[in-house]
Design an enzyme around this catalytic site. Structure first.
Site, PDB file in Angstrom:
ATOM      1  N   TYR A  50     -42.029 -38.982  -9.236  1.00  0.00           N
ATOM      2  CA  TYR A  50     -41.378 -37.787  -8.697  1.00  0.00           C
ATOM      3  C   TYR A  50     -39.859 -37.943  -8.730  1.00  0.00           C
ATOM      4  CZ  TYR A  50     -46.152 -37.107  -7.167  1.00  0.00           C
ATOM      5  OH  TYR A  50     -47.519 -37.006  -7.144  1.00  0.00           O
ATOM      6  N   ASP A  81     -55.576 -40.966 -11.877  1.00  0.00           N
ATOM      7  CA  ASP A  81     -55.602 -42.006 -10.839  1.00  0.00           C
ATOM      8  C   ASP A  81     -56.264 -41.485  -9.565  1.00  0.00           C
ATOM      9  OD1 ASP A  81     -54.270 -43.790 -12.460  1.00  0.00           O
ATOM     10  OD2 ASP A  81     -52.293 -43.419 -11.574  1.00  0.00           O
TER      11      ASP A  81
END
Lengths: 91, 376
Positions: free
Chosen positions: B123, B238
């Site tokens: 991010y 994930d």
């Protein structure tokens, strides 16, 4: 030898040998849930009522004892499966 | 019960439950009570990736071309994702490691939390690329009312468990006077708190993340912010694995294959577990309304996103043998599956076909006579 897949309240067909059960259902335009297609998200699971399957990839997702992950297995005998949402076809 | 970093006792690991048994000692993986955690660890390691592998240069100009309301949707979504992974990058370690009793579960928790830190790093990479001043986004995660409401909903189960574990480790079971307040601590209560925390983590990974994934992929469906979507695709892969981890923990507990107390607790708290799903679905619907309050975007609006929340909530509840709460429906965002299926995750060019590629694999079954036809 080819095996027969029977979907409860839906259809009965002989899939191409190289297809996983999920791909085989898709080839018949059956509405099937899926996500990861690699045996770990568990979204595609269906109930195996009769017969045996052979996993082509080790399944990791949690499944109830009677359920299988069609994204990563093939029929090892004639099989009968039940889809959780019933057998519906894509338009 | 005091925590020790190396338990000197000899004990049979096969008799230990996943949590609240003996403290772990030797990190050995040759004998495993629940081998599924070893499989999860191996899978997670084979998934290893870094955000810098993905080129984001086009995303910066795409972002400038977005309308104001689309920029709001994109940035708010990123803020929410940042919040979720900030919590998940640390909390499993702090909450579960002090009470874990099996080495394979311990290592799975560490591997799981580590991969969340890669998400957090992603991010920062994405936001730095988009904005000259990333602080505008990061600081708003703490300041923004909508986001901090989410943070509270998510972290309070963790925080409560962590507080009680600390008291238990210092003082053991009993009623303790702490800062003038009588606090009762019992193993039963701790196990109940653990169960609810696991359900809430499951919900986080099963539902909350998927709302944000839908938004990220909706931009990419229009060929916008595609670098971002590629990163989110790795993150989604994930998260599906982490979700499998908490589903296994919850089901192992419910099946009584681990700790008989936990089986009773899973039964006793079934309604509370259900409520956690109901509340989370409602909160996510609220969030969907906030995302689109300046206007919707092509391909996605709050109504469709709310339908998706209902669909995904039902699916996840079914997996845990809970009665679905919403009307049965098909996936209202069928295109999302092509982004979520991991057989289509693009990996390094030499490994296009298998994403769970193992590095350093050598074939040792080659003998001298195989070269007999070669001559120099």
């Amino acid at each position: 030898m080819s095996h027969i897949i029977k979907v409860i309240d839906g259809l009965l067909f002989i899939p191409k040998k190289e297809l996983s059960i999920l791909e085989a259902l898709e080839s018949q335009k059956v509405q099937a849930e899926y996500q990861c297609r690699q045996g770990f998200c568990g979204l595609c699971q269906v109930k195996l009522l009769d017969g045996e399957v052979e996993y082509t990839m080790e399944p990791i997702a949690y499944t109830n004892e009677s359920n299988i992950l069609p994204c990563c297995c093939k029929p090892a005998s004639d099989i009968v499966i039940q889809l959780p949402q019933g057998c519906e076809f894509l338009n | 019960m005091k925590y020790t970093t190396f338990n000197r006792e000899q004990f049979n690991v096969f008799k230990q439950p996943m949590f609240f048994g003996e403290n772990v000692n030797v990190s050995r993986y040759d004998m495993q009570k629940h081998p599924v955690f070893e499989k999860l660890i191996e899978k997670q390691l084979s998934f290893f990736w870094r955000p810098e592998e993905i080129d984001l240069s086009q995303d910066r100009s795409d972002f400038q071309s977005l309308s104001k309301n689309e920029q709001h949707i994109f940035l708010s979504n990123l803020k929410y994702q940042t919040l979720l992974d900030s919590i998940q990058g640390r909390s499993p370690n702090i909450a579960f490691l002090p009470i874990v009793s099996l080495p394979e579960v311990e290592t799975w928790i560490e591997t799981w939390a580590f991969s969340e830190t890669i998400h957090s790093r992603s991010y920062t990479y994405i936001i730095r690329n988009l904005l000259n001043d990333p602080s505008v986004v990061f600081e708003d995660i703490v300041g923004n009312k909508e986001i901090s409401a989410r943070a509270n909903d998510i972290s309070h189960y963790y925080d409560d468990l962590i507080t009680y574990i600390s008291i238990y480790q210092l003082h053991g079971e009993g009623i303790h006077q702490i800062k003038g307040k009588a606090i009762e601590v019992s193993l039963q209560l701790l196990k109940e708190k653990l169960y609810l925390t696991l359900v809430s983590v499951n919900v986080l990974e099963a539902i909350r993340f998927y709302v944000s994934f839908a938004c990220s992929f909706a931009f990419a469906e229009r060929s916008l912010m595609e670098g971002n979507a590629k990163i989110i695709k790795f993150i989604a892969r994930d998260e599906a694995l982490h979700l499998a981890g908490t589903q296994h923990m919850l089901q192992i507990m419910a099946n009584g294959k681990d700790d008989p107390d936990m089986q009773k607790i899973a039964y006793k708290l079934k309604n509370q577990a259900r409520d956690i799903f109901i509340q989370a679905a409602e909160q996510e619907k609220q969030w969907a309304k906030y995302l689109f309050h300046h206007g919707s975007m092509i391909g996605l609006n709050s109504t469709i996103l709310e339908q998706y929340i209902e669909y995904i909530t039902n699916q996840r509840m079914q997996t845990l043998n809970l009665e679905p709460i919403f009307e049965k429906r098909h996936n209202p965002l069928p295109w999302i599956n092509s982004w979520l299926s991991s057989d289509q995750v693009q990996v390094a060019p030499q490994e296009v076909e298998i994403s769970s590629y193992l590095i350093g694999q050598i074939n040792n079954d080659v003998y001298k006579d195989e070269f007999s036809s070669f001559s120099l």
